[in-house]
Design a protein around this motif. Structure first.
Motif, PDB file in Angstrom:
ATOM      1  N   MET A   1       0.858  -1.210   0.000  1.00 10.59           N
ATOM      2  CA  MET A   1       0.000   0.000   0.000  1.00 10.59           C
ATOM      3  C   MET A   1       0.881   1.243   0.000  1.00 10.59           C
ATOM      4  SD  MET A   1      -2.898   1.199   2.754  1.00 10.59           S
ATOM      5  CE  MET A   1      -4.039  -0.056   2.217  1.00 10.59           C
ATOM      6  N   ARG A   2       0.473   2.210  -0.776  1.00  7.31           N
ATOM      7  CA  ARG A   2       1.271   3.428  -0.873  1.00  7.31           C
ATOM      8  C   ARG A   2       1.251   4.202   0.448  1.00  7.31           C
ATOM      9  NH1 ARG A   2      -1.892   7.966  -1.567  1.00  7.31           N
ATOM     10  NH2 ARG A   2      -4.111   7.593  -1.923  1.00  7.31           N
ATOM     11  N   LEU A   3       2.317   4.970   0.665  1.00  9.05           N
ATOM     12  CA  LEU A   3       2.397   5.765   1.884  1.00  9.05           C
ATOM     13  C   LEU A   3       1.418   6.927   1.812  1.00  9.05           C
ATOM     14  CD1 LEU A   3       6.253   5.898   2.451  1.00  9.05           C
ATOM     15  CD2 LEU A   3       4.573   4.535   3.714  1.00  9.05           C
ATOM     16  N   PRO A   4       0.941   7.386   2.977  1.00  6.55           N
ATOM     17  CA  PRO A   4       0.033   8.533   2.976  1.00  6.55           C
ATOM     18  C   PRO A   4       0.705   9.757   2.374  1.00  6.55           C
ATOM     19  CG  PRO A   4       0.008   7.414   5.088  1.00  6.55           C
ATOM     20  CD  PRO A   4       1.122   6.818   4.296  1.00  6.55           C
ATOM     21  N   GLY A   5      -0.046  10.530   1.613  1.00  8.63           N
ATOM     22  CA  GLY A   5       0.487  11.709   0.963  1.00  8.63           C
ATOM     23  C   GLY A   5       0.690  12.858   1.926  1.00  8.63           C
ATOM     24  N   PRO A   6       1.352  13.936   1.449  1.00 12.53           N
ATOM     25  CA  PRO A   6       1.621  15.083   2.322  1.00 12.53           C
ATOM     26  C   PRO A   6       0.364  15.821   2.745  1.00 12.53           C
ATOM     27  CG  PRO A   6       2.230  15.570   0.042  1.00 12.53           C
ATOM     28  CD  PRO A   6       1.894  14.111   0.097  1.00 12.53           C
ATOM     29  N   ARG A   7      -0.749  15.586   2.040  1.00 13.01           N
ATOM     30  CA  ARG A   7      -1.986  16.259   2.413  1.00 13.01           C
ATOM     31  C   ARG A   7      -2.808  15.459   3.406  1.00 13.01           C
ATOM     32  NH1 ARG A   7      -4.416  18.982  -3.157  1.00 13.01           N
ATOM     33  NH2 ARG A   7      -2.566  20.237  -3.658  1.00 13.01           N
ATOM     34  N   SER A   8      -2.328  14.274   3.753  1.00 11.88           N
ATOM     35  CA  SER A   8      -3.066  13.467   4.726  1.00 11.88           C
ATOM     36  C   SER A   8      -3.054  14.158   6.079  1.00 11.88           C
ATOM     37  CB  SER A   8      -2.452  12.069   4.848  1.00 11.88           C
ATOM     38  OG  SER A   8      -2.562  11.391   3.609  1.00 11.88           O
ATOM     39  N   PHE A   9      -4.159  14.022   6.778  1.00  9.36           N
ATOM     40  CA  PHE A   9      -4.322  14.744   8.035  1.00  9.36           C
ATOM     41  C   PHE A   9      -3.387  14.210   9.117  1.00  9.36           C
ATOM     42  CE2 PHE A   9      -6.493  15.001  12.188  1.00  9.36           C
ATOM     43  CZ  PHE A   9      -6.530  16.370  12.317  1.00  9.36           C
ATOM     44  N   ALA A  10      -3.365  12.888   9.301  1.00  6.22           N
ATOM     45  CA  ALA A  10      -2.593  12.308  10.401  1.00  6.22           C
ATOM     46  C   ALA A  10      -1.092  12.591  10.275  1.00  6.22           C
ATOM     47  CB  ALA A  10      -2.858  10.804  10.503  1.00  6.22           C
ATOM     48  N   PRO A  11      -0.444  12.420   9.093  1.00  3.31           N
ATOM     49  CA  PRO A  11       0.988  12.757   9.016  1.00  3.31           C
ATOM     50  C   PRO A  11       1.274  14.217   9.317  1.00  3.31           C
ATOM     51  CG  PRO A  11       0.347  11.405   7.154  1.00  3.31           C
ATOM     52  CD  PRO A  11      -0.903  11.786   7.847  1.00  3.31           C
ATOM     53  N   ARG A  12       0.394  15.110   8.848  1.00  4.60           N
ATOM     54  CA  ARG A  12       0.626  16.526   9.136  1.00  4.60           C
ATOM     55  C   ARG A  12       0.530  16.803  10.629  1.00  4.60           C
ATOM     56  NH1 ARG A  12      -3.255  19.605   7.247  1.00  4.60           N
ATOM     57  NH2 ARG A  12      -4.554  18.067   6.229  1.00  4.60           N
ATOM     58  N   VAL A  13      -0.442  16.176  11.283  1.00  3.02           N
ATOM     59  CA  VAL A  13      -0.556  16.343  12.736  1.00  3.02           C
ATOM     60  C   VAL A  13       0.657  15.747  13.437  1.00  3.02           C
ATOM     61  CG1 VAL A  13      -1.894  15.674  14.758  1.00  3.02           C
ATOM     62  CG2 VAL A  13      -3.071  16.462  12.708  1.00  3.02           C
ATOM     63  N   ALA A  14       1.081  14.553  12.980  1.00  2.00           N
ATOM     64  CA  ALA A  14       2.253  13.923  13.591  1.00  2.00           C
ATOM     65  C   ALA A  14       3.499  14.778  13.406  1.00  2.00           C
ATOM     66  CB  ALA A  14       2.467  12.529  12.989  1.00  2.00           C
ATOM     67  N   LEU A  15       3.672  15.348  12.192  1.00  2.00           N
ATOM     68  CA  LEU A  15       4.828  16.213  11.945  1.00  2.00           C
ATOM     69  C   LEU A  15       4.771  17.451  12.826  1.00  2.00           C
ATOM     70  CD1 LEU A  15       7.353  16.715  10.247  1.00  2.00           C
ATOM     71  CD2 LEU A  15       5.896  17.846   8.550  1.00  2.00           C
ATOM     72  N   LEU A 161      10.131  11.057  16.734  1.00  7.83           N
ATOM     73  CA  LEU A 161      10.203   9.950  15.777  1.00  7.83           C
ATOM     74  C   LEU A 161       9.041   8.981  15.971  1.00  7.83           C
ATOM     75  CD1 LEU A 161      11.752   8.481  13.556  1.00  7.83           C
ATOM     76  CD2 LEU A 161      13.083   7.336  15.353  1.00  7.83           C
ATOM     77  N   LEU A 162       8.737   8.692  17.243  1.00  7.14           N
ATOM     78  CA  LEU A 162       7.606   7.805  17.533  1.00  7.14           C
ATOM     79  C   LEU A 162       6.294   8.427  17.066  1.00  7.14           C
ATOM     80  CD1 LEU A 162       6.583   5.206  18.859  1.00  7.14           C
ATOM     81  CD2 LEU A 162       6.467   6.444  21.030  1.00  7.14           C
ATOM     82  N   ALA A 163       6.151   9.740  17.260  1.00  7.28           N
ATOM     83  CA  ALA A 163       4.935  10.422  16.812  1.00  7.28           C
ATOM     84  C   ALA A 163       4.784  10.341  15.301  1.00  7.28           C
ATOM     85  CB  ALA A 163       4.950  11.882  17.268  1.00  7.28           C
ATOM     86  N   LEU A 164       5.891  10.500  14.575  1.00 11.84           N
ATOM     87  CA  LEU A 164       5.831  10.399  13.116  1.00 11.84           C
ATOM     88  C   LEU A 164       5.454   8.993  12.668  1.00 11.84           C
ATOM     89  CD1 LEU A 164       8.951  12.515  12.062  1.00 11.84           C
ATOM     90  CD2 LEU A 164       6.547  13.103  11.728  1.00 11.84           C
ATOM     91  N   VAL A 165       6.071   7.988  13.300  1.00 10.35           N
ATOM     92  CA  VAL A 165       5.754   6.603  12.927  1.00 10.35           C
ATOM     93  C   VAL A 165       4.290   6.300  13.201  1.00 10.35           C
ATOM     94  CG1 VAL A 165       6.243   4.191  13.444  1.00 10.35           C
ATOM     95  CG2 VAL A 165       8.127   5.811  13.224  1.00 10.35           C
ATOM     96  N   LEU A 166       3.847   6.668  14.414  1.00  8.14           N
ATOM     97  CA  LEU A 166       2.435   6.430  14.748  1.00  8.14           C
ATOM     98  C   LEU A 166       1.514   7.223  13.838  1.00  8.14           C
ATOM     99  CD1 LEU A 166       2.544   6.417  18.666  1.00  8.14           C
ATOM    100  CD2 LEU A 166       2.336   4.456  17.120  1.00  8.14           C
ATOM    101  N   GLY A 167       1.933   8.449  13.481  1.00  7.99           N
ATOM    102  CA  GLY A 167       1.113   9.256  12.587  1.00  7.99           C
ATOM    103  C   GLY A 167       0.926   8.593  11.239  1.00  7.99           C
ATOM    104  N   PHE A 168       2.001   8.035  10.687  1.00  6.49           N
ATOM    105  CA  PHE A 168       1.881   7.372   9.393  1.00  6.49           C
ATOM    106  C   PHE A 168       1.059   6.092   9.504  1.00  6.49           C
ATOM    107  CE2 PHE A 168       5.281  10.185   8.083  1.00  6.49           C
ATOM    108  CZ  PHE A 168       4.986  10.401   6.748  1.00  6.49           C
TER     109      PHE A 168
END
Length: 457
Positions: A1-15, A161-168
């Motif tokens: 499965m492709r990785l979530p894009g930069p517009r995805s909500f969860a990765p932006r929140v995690a970042l 780093l953990l927040a980013l991993v969990l976010g993705f």
């Protein structure tokens, strides 16, 4: 499965969380370094004070010569503690301390030549004017403070780093759930009204939302199916009378004029048109009722008096038809509602019972309030009971019996408007049809009691 894009909500929140954690960690590191250095310096000052006190006791016991010997011993040892004894004129008597001033009283931080670490020093003036300076290296304090200060950034970096991993990971899960919802929504928009949103079975917020939306889709599907059915039924039920009316008018135009025959034809045409207009009026009344029109004008309605009044009107009608109407009405039953619509619903139930019933029609209003109208006629088969509440649905498929098939549909619409429901069953003794109008909804339960209401009503 492709990785979530930069517009995805969860990765932006995690970042965003990661950046906030890192910035906070570095700010905390700077504050922690200052606090740790200050605390360690205070402890170092206590150690210097204790060492100076021991040397002063040597001075009191052995004099200046003994203090000079002690300073020379410290200098030969080369340990972290350094001792310098200066004469009153500032010349060294014993010991060595780079960067020491000519005279020092109290605590001070010394900065020796380049390449050497800073020193924390304590100076004391002896009774003979000599100056005792005790110092130690600040490198240990700086290293300890730096080690403590790096702890928050390291922990913050790991947390980021953990927040980013969990976010993705969360983003991937959200995208899978939202992809299913989006696919189902597109299918519904394309016309597949039977499509429903997928549920994971975990009972989480998405499942509860999907369950609510699925219930809405089921209601929309039922309404659309009902609209289609109504359209077909309108075309079927109104085409025949309009065709008959056209044929009668064409036949009248084709024959010679005769006053009596023309009058009879016109009376029949008017009667046919009245029936068509009554059908349209009933449809409009049902549509307005199902849309909730009139709910804002609800007032307390004495349902007991209303049912008794309608029963009194229909008593003579039943007698003329060779039937009996028996009414049992509990007093003081009241609900907030529309008296006109409730009266129409009760009248429709009695019309239906008298038109299809047997010898006796039973009207019972129980506390609740719950209204039951039962007859002793042929009844309705169980598989047909849910359908007879639809518009234009009639057991007589040939439409040979009078009526439009809208009476029970209006009763069901009035019941829903008043927060109730209509159920169909068997009549007394398992014969005929029993229609129950249950008005114990939220709106009905909040009705104010009328004067003289029976207990428990």
């Amino acid at each position: 499965m492709r990785l979530p894009g930069p517009r995805s909500f969860a990765p932006r929140v995690a970042l965003l969380v990661g950046v906030v954690v890192l910035v906070t960690s570095f700010l905390g590191a700077g504050w922690g370094w200052l606090r740790a250095q200050e605390a360690l310096r205070r402890q170092l000052d206590l150690v210097l004070a204790a060492d100076a006190e021991g040397l002063l006791r040597d001075y009191e016991t052995y004099g200046l010569r003994g203090l000079a010997d002690a300073a020379a011993v410290y200098a030969r040892r080369g340990g972290p503690l350094r001792v310098l004894l200066l004469a009153p004129n500032g010349h060294p008597i014993a010991g060595r301390l780079p960067g020491a001033p000519a005279r020092l009283r109290g605590f001070a931080t010394l900065s020796p030549q380049e390449g050497e670490s800073r020193l924390r020093a304590l100076g004391a003036i002896l009774p003979d004017g000599s100056n005792l300076i005790v110092a130690t290296d600040l490198a240990l304090v700086d290293r300890a403070a730096t080690a403590l200060a790096w702890t928050p950034p390291i922990a913050g970096g790991l947390a980021a780093l953990l927040a980013l991993v969990l976010g993705f990971l969360v983003a991937r899960r959200l995208e899978r759930r939202l992809a299913g919802i989006s696919t189902a929504a597109r299918a519904v928009m394309a016309g597949d009204l039977a499509r429903r949103l997928p549920e994971s079975g975990t009972g989480d917020e998405f499942d509860r939302l999907a369950d609510t939306i699925n219930a809405m889709l089921a209601r929309i599907e039922a309404l659309v199916a009902e609209v289609r059915q109504v359209t077909d039924d309108v075309a079927h039920d109104l085409r025949s009378p309009l065709s008959r009316l056209r044929q009668r008018l064409e036949a009248a135009l084709a024959r010679p004029r005769a006053a009596e025959a023309d009058a009879a034809m016109l009376e029949g045409a008017v009667a046919e048109l009245d029936q068509i207009l009554a059908t349209f009026a009933a449809l409009l009344r049902i549509a307005r009722t199902e849309a909730g029109a009139g709910r804002e004008g609800f007032v307390p309605v004495d349902l007991s008096a209303l049912v008794e009044g309608v029963a009194e009107v229909y008593g003579p009608v039943a007698e003329e038809a060779g039937r009996a109407l028996r009414a049992e009405v509990a007093p003081g039953q009241a609900i907030p509602g529309s008296a006109a619509l409730l009266r129409q619903a009760v009248a429709n139930l009695l019309d239906n019972a008298l038109g299809h019933g047997g010898g006796t029609v039973h009207v019972v209003l129980r506390p609740g309030p719950v209204l039951s109208v039962a007859d002793e006629g042929p009844g309705v088969p169980p598989e047909e009971r849910g359908r007879v509440l639809r518009r234009f649905y009639r057991l007589d498929r040939s439409r040979n019996t009078p009526g439009t098939g809208l009476g029970l549909a209006l009763v069901a619409a009035v019941a829903r408007l008043h927060g109730g429901q209509v159920t169909l069953g068997e009549g007394p003794g398992g014969r005929g049809l029993g229609v129950t109008l249950d008005l114990r909804g939220e709106a009905a339960s909040s009705a104010p009691a009328l004067p003289g209401a029976a207990p428990g009503s």
